[in-house]
Design a protein around this motif. Structure first.
Motif, PDB file in Angstrom:
ATOM      1  N   ALA A 141       0.971   4.397  -2.647  1.00 38.62           N
ATOM      2  CA  ALA A 141       0.938   5.793  -2.182  1.00 38.62           C
ATOM      3  C   ALA A 141       2.114   6.584  -2.746  1.00 38.62           C
ATOM      4  O   ALA A 141       1.961   7.728  -3.180  1.00 38.62           O
ATOM      5  CB  ALA A 141       0.953   5.833  -0.658  1.00 38.62           C
ATOM      6  N   GLN A 142       3.301   5.965  -2.762  1.00 37.40           N
ATOM      7  CA  GLN A 142       4.487   6.710  -3.201  1.00 37.40           C
ATOM      8  C   GLN A 142       4.484   6.941  -4.710  1.00 37.40           C
ATOM      9  O   GLN A 142       4.938   7.985  -5.166  1.00 37.40           O
ATOM     10  CB  GLN A 142       5.758   5.975  -2.768  1.00 37.40           C
ATOM     11  N   SER A 159       0.831  -1.205   0.000  1.00 35.04           N
ATOM     12  CA  SER A 159       0.000   0.000   0.000  1.00 35.04           C
ATOM     13  C   SER A 159       0.864   1.252   0.000  1.00 35.04           C
ATOM     14  O   SER A 159       0.469   2.291  -0.520  1.00 35.04           O
ATOM     15  CB  SER A 159      -0.990  -0.003   1.162  1.00 35.04           C
ATOM     16  N   ARG A 160       2.069   1.152   0.554  1.00 38.25           N
ATOM     17  CA  ARG A 160       2.954   2.320   0.497  1.00 38.25           C
ATOM     18  C   ARG A 160       3.551   2.497  -0.888  1.00 38.25           C
ATOM     19  O   ARG A 160       3.813   3.607  -1.320  1.00 38.25           O
ATOM     20  CB  ARG A 160       4.033   2.222   1.546  1.00 38.25           C
ATOM     21  N   PRO A 170      11.994  10.789  -2.121  1.00 36.90           N
ATOM     22  CA  PRO A 170      12.784   9.818  -1.381  1.00 36.90           C
ATOM     23  C   PRO A 170      14.284  10.081  -1.346  1.00 36.90           C
ATOM     24  O   PRO A 170      15.060   9.146  -1.421  1.00 36.90           O
ATOM     25  CB  PRO A 170      12.490   8.527  -2.143  1.00 36.90           C
ATOM     26  N   GLU A 226       1.719   7.110  -6.519  1.00 37.69           N
ATOM     27  CA  GLU A 226       0.624   8.061  -6.723  1.00 37.69           C
ATOM     28  C   GLU A 226       1.095   9.485  -6.412  1.00 37.69           C
ATOM     29  O   GLU A 226       0.739  10.437  -7.103  1.00 37.69           O
ATOM     30  CB  GLU A 226      -0.557   7.704  -5.815  1.00 37.69           C
ATOM     31  N   ALA A 227       1.925   9.628  -5.373  1.00 36.45           N
ATOM     32  CA  ALA A 227       2.441  10.940  -5.004  1.00 36.45           C
ATOM     33  C   ALA A 227       3.608  11.362  -5.902  1.00 36.45           C
ATOM     34  O   ALA A 227       4.097  12.476  -5.798  1.00 36.45           O
ATOM     35  CB  ALA A 227       2.884  10.933  -3.538  1.00 36.45           C
ATOM     36  N   GLY A 228       4.070  10.479  -6.766  1.00 29.96           N
ATOM     37  CA  GLY A 228       5.168  10.805  -7.657  1.00 29.96           C
ATOM     38  C   GLY A 228       6.535  10.732  -6.999  1.00 29.96           C
ATOM     39  O   GLY A 228       7.536  11.107  -7.609  1.00 29.96           O
ATOM     40  N   ALA A 229       6.586  10.274  -5.748  1.00 33.28           N
ATOM     41  CA  ALA A 229       7.875  10.164  -5.073  1.00 33.28           C
ATOM     42  C   ALA A 229       8.775   9.184  -5.842  1.00 33.28           C
ATOM     43  O   ALA A 229       9.980   9.383  -5.949  1.00 33.28           O
ATOM     44  CB  ALA A 229       7.688   9.697  -3.637  1.00 33.28           C
ATOM     45  N   TYR A 230       8.165   8.141  -6.372  1.00 34.17           N
ATOM     46  CA  TYR A 230       8.839   7.272  -7.346  1.00 34.17           C
ATOM     47  C   TYR A 230       7.989   7.266  -8.610  1.00 34.17           C
ATOM     48  O   TYR A 230       6.762   7.349  -8.542  1.00 34.17           O
ATOM     49  CB  TYR A 230       8.998   5.846  -6.810  1.00 34.17           C
ATOM     50  N   VAL A 253       6.491  16.533  -6.792  1.00 33.78           N
ATOM     51  CA  VAL A 253       5.515  15.466  -6.717  1.00 33.78           C
ATOM     52  C   VAL A 253       4.137  16.037  -6.452  1.00 33.78           C
ATOM     53  O   VAL A 253       4.001  17.213  -6.153  1.00 33.78           O
ATOM     54  CB  VAL A 253       5.877  14.520  -5.564  1.00 33.78           C
ATOM     55  N   ASP A 254       3.108  15.220  -6.583  1.00 29.10           N
ATOM     56  CA  ASP A 254       1.814  15.684  -6.088  1.00 29.10           C
ATOM     57  C   ASP A 254       1.345  14.824  -4.930  1.00 29.10           C
ATOM     58  O   ASP A 254       0.718  13.790  -5.114  1.00 29.10           O
ATOM     59  CB  ASP A 254       0.747  15.799  -7.185  1.00 29.10           C
TER      60      ASP A 254
END
Lengths: 284, 506
Positions: free
Chosen positions: A178-179, A174-175, B373, A181-185, B36-37
């Protein structure tokens, strides 16, 4: 004074005798929704108690590695393992058997999901992942790490760390969602069941993140019983246990895993997992 | 000492050096902000915070109670261990061994003990007690060294050594030691919660799951309870009640179970042996083949994991050190009773409580969604946590300061009168916390930042204990090197700063 008081206390505490009856202990980590673990799996324990006629106890653990350790140390005799952790456990305790798997685990798969800014279209061809940032799930996960890494390295012909500009381990499916979706990756690998149930529950914004590729099928979760249970709980115990697992029909119990039903499995079914783990260097 | 008052005095010099060090570290740090969003996830998080669900967690009261139990028993064990060690701490071997033990994070001690004791409470108690014992040894030693020797010299000639020690030495510093134990108990509550992350039945068990799986209403409720638990320590942890709590802890801690000596034996004499050596001892491997394999392993793990891991760890900790200094200064200004209205001070202190109670892991998790990250979330999380903790201790300390009659609650007066008095303690604390920051980088390794903790976590996940042991040994050695050089650096700059810092911790 204070010191001596405390040390006396500690001494008495170490010497407290502990009684341990022959309790059949198992552990399980479901691939989604770990809330209320003890409450949910106590019901599974009651069911097994009824079927097996011995005391059954559930022990919650936090990670696959902890489950494998508990299995190896005989602190649990039965475990609901992921594909990889099952292989690890059976290598550490020879003679242990995979006896049942989830219906879905006969043909499990992972999804590669991408943030909407990534210009890759969903296709059955392997996507060109070079240069993107990428997150796996937990380090010991079969669907979140092992199989995705294998398919990436086999299809692109390079090691993952040479392909991506950044690699992460989100620790959980689930993370991962989330990540990404948030664009963190930009891209991530996720268990298909977790993705489907997140979409169904409206927990993911599908305009932000979408599936771009799915892996071929592979075997995943299974029940593994420890070598030596027949000596402890009587001969025929393993067969009885297997029957109890395969006959588990109560939807409430099955929802804890969550699986449609359990079907037969054997160690051989997981040979592909073992060779994949060796190929990418997770096993020696 | 200096007869001339220079504008650029020793404290300014030390501060400038600290900042130079942090800036150089930042040059090497991966601090990319990835655009990011995050708003979808953050709004779910915010929704959780405003609608906390206190009934989502099973066995909640038991988890709260066990969090206290593990902290109490861990600290008790730490005192039993560290008390006697403090008396021989001047021996370099003892000091170095203690620094090594302190250098390894509680989580990793727990992962080691997990292999031997399983999920028995012994795993958690030892994981807290061992590093805390090593810390008590050092701090008690430093506190004892500060105690005046006048009383001891005045005792009759034939006084026995024990009375001599108790009346002459301990009597002077007993309140200081007690205050330090109280402070460590708060730390132990945090450690106890964090041990839930790997399976101990404390609050962290549910807290980690809730945040990892996005159950934010449950997570927010747990976090609030945890902050409440820490914020009200002075109300429920009364001195006279401690023996009662300890007894209750012994009664209500989960069953220890059977300790299997065979597991210890197998772990130490088989699992921990590196490849090659294991082959030579347990299979028919030729000695030369074994040594060759061992050498291959050693070279590979050193070059691919230990060295890059150590580098990232030091860079991360140094960057966080500089930022912590800044956070501590600002937070202290905001929360001090000498700088603004009473209400602002109360609100500020509440803010400090929240920031120092939230585990860094949760802070970094939220920041990672916000800024991506890189190493930056970890740097900020460490700085917020440690800066807030230092500011909290300073605010507590300055309660004893009465400003001059002409004092006004303005920044310039504050800087001239209050800050100057607490500054030595601030720097002392900051350097003391550096060791803690170094250790805490382990947590971010588990989150995916490539510190040495990342590789240790991977080694445990891959069930390669010899790799874990080697990397843990490297971590421990790193701490010894840093411990000795930090003491040298600070001591050379300002001779009595360590003493100041120490009395401030208490």
């Amino acid at each position: 004074m204070l010191f001596s008081r405390i040390s006396l206390l500690l001494l008495s505490f170490i010497l407290v005798p502990t009684v341990c009856a022959q309790t059949f202990t198992f552990t399980a980590i479901p691939d989604e929704n770990e809330s209320q673990l003890q409450t949910r799996f106590n019901k599974v324990a009651r069911y097994l108690e009824q079927e097996l006629g011995v005391d059954v106890k559930y022990v919650p653990v936090k990670s696959y590695a902890a489950a494998v350790t508990a299995f190896r140390n005989n602190q649990v005799q039965l475990a609901w393992f992921g594909g990889l952790s099952g292989v690890q456990a059976r290598r550490l305790v020879p003679g242990s058997d995979a006896i049942a798997q989830g219906y879905e685990d006969q043909f499990f798969k992972s999804f590669f999901i991408a943030h909407h800014s990534v210009e890759l279209v969903a296709s059955s061809n392997f996507p060109n992942l070079n240069g993107y940032t990428f997150t796996f799930g937990s380090k010991g996960s079969t669907s979140g790490r092992l199989m995705p890494q294998f398919f990436i390295e086999r299809n692109i012909g390079k090691q993952a760390k040479e392909i991506f500009s950044r690699i992460g381990f989100s620790g959980d499916h689930s993370r991962t969602i989330a990540q990404v979706e948030a664009g963190a990756y930009q891209i991530g690998a996720v268990n298909y069941k977790v993705w489907e149930s997140a979409v169904e529950k409206g927990l993911v914004d599908t305009s932000k993140v979408r599936v771009i590729w799915e892996t071929p099928a592979y075997p995943d979760y299974q029940w593994t019983v420890r070598h030596g249970v027949e000596q402890t709980f009587g001969s025929g115990f393993e067969a009885k246990l297997k029957a109890a697992l395969l006959n588990m029909k109560d939807p409430e119990l099955l929802a804890s895993f969550p699986r449609l039903s359990f079907v037969e499995a054997e160690n051989q079914d997981y040979e592909p997992i073992e060779s994949v783990a060796i190929a990418i260097g997770l096993l020696d | 000492m200096g007869d001339k008052v220079r504008f650029f005095g020793p404290w300014q010099r030390l501060t400038a050096q600290l900042w130079l060090l942090a800036l150089v570290a930042l040059l090497f740090a991966d601090i990319e902000v990835i655009s990011v969003d995050p708003w979808a996830e953050l709004s779910r998080l915010a929704l959780g915070v405003i609608s906390p669900d206190f009934f989502a967690t099973e066995f909640l009261l038991s988890a709260l109670w066990q969090t206290v139990n593990f902290a109490l028993l861990g600290v008790a064990f730490g005192i039993v261990l560290g008390g006697p060690l403090a008396l021989v701490y001047q021996h370099p071997f003892v000091a170095a061994s203690c620094a090594m033990v302190r250098g390894v994070h509680e989580l990793f001690w727990a992962l080691l003990f997990l292999q031997i004791f399983g999920l028995s409470p012994l795993t958690g108690i030892l994981a807290i007690g061992l590093p805390y014992g090593a810390t008590f040894a050092r701090v008690f030693h430093d506190i004892l060294a500060q105690s005046p020797s006048t009383t001891e010299r005045g005792l009759p000639f034939n006084t026995d050594p024990l009375s001599r020690y108790v009346y002459g030495r301990l009597g002077h510093v007993y309140p200081l030691m007690l205050a330090y134990i109280r402070y460590r108990f708060e730390c132990a509550l945090r450690s106890s919660a964090v041990l839930g992350f790997i399976g101990m039945p404390t609050l962290g068990f549910y807290l980690e799951t809730a945040f990892r799986q996005g159950q934010y209403s449950e997570g927010a409720a747990l976090l609030m309870l945890f902050i409440l638990l820490i914020g009200t320590i002075s109300l429920w942890a009364k001195k006279n009640l401690i023996p009662v709590y300890l007894l209750a802890a012994l009664w209500t801690i989960p069953d220890i179970g059977i300790i299997d000596g065979g597991l210890l034996w197998r772990f130490v004499f088989y699992d921990l042996l590196p490849p090659g050596i294991q082959g030579v001892i347990y299979t028919q491997m030729e000695l030369s083949d074994g040594l060759n394999q061992f050498y291959q392993w050693l070279a590979s793990i050193t070059i691919n994991q230990a060295l890059p891991g150590v580098f990232a760890t030091v860079i991360l900790a140094l960057s966080a050190l500089g930022l912590s200094h800044l956070v501590a200064l600002i937070a202290h200004l905001v929360a001090s009773q000498h700088s603004g209205s009473k209400y602002r001070a109360v609100a500020g202190q509440l803010g400090l409580l929240v920031l120092r109670s939230i585990p860094e892991y949760i802070l970094a998790f939220v920041l990672m969604l916000l800024i991506g990250p890189s190493m930056l979330p970890a740097i900020i999380a460490l700085a917020l946590h440690n800066g807030a903790l230092i500011a909290f201790l300073l605010v507590k300390q300055e309660q004893g300061i009465t400003p001059s009659a002409t004092y006004k609650k303005r920044a310039d007066f504050f800087a001239y009168e209050i800050l100057t008095r607490v500054y030595p303690n601030l720097m002392g604390l900051l350097f003391y916390r550096f060791e803690v920051m170094l250790r805490e980088t382990a947590i971010f390794g588990i989150l995916g930042v490539a510190t040495i903790g990342f590789y240790i976590d991977s080694a445990f996940a891959e069930i390669r204990y010899s790799n874990a042991l080697y990397l843990l040994a490297v971590t421990a050695l790193l701490n010894v090197v840093i411990d000795f050089s930090a003491r040298k650096l600070v001591a050379r700059q300002v001779e009595d700063s360590i003493a100041h810092g120490r009395s401030c911790i208490t």
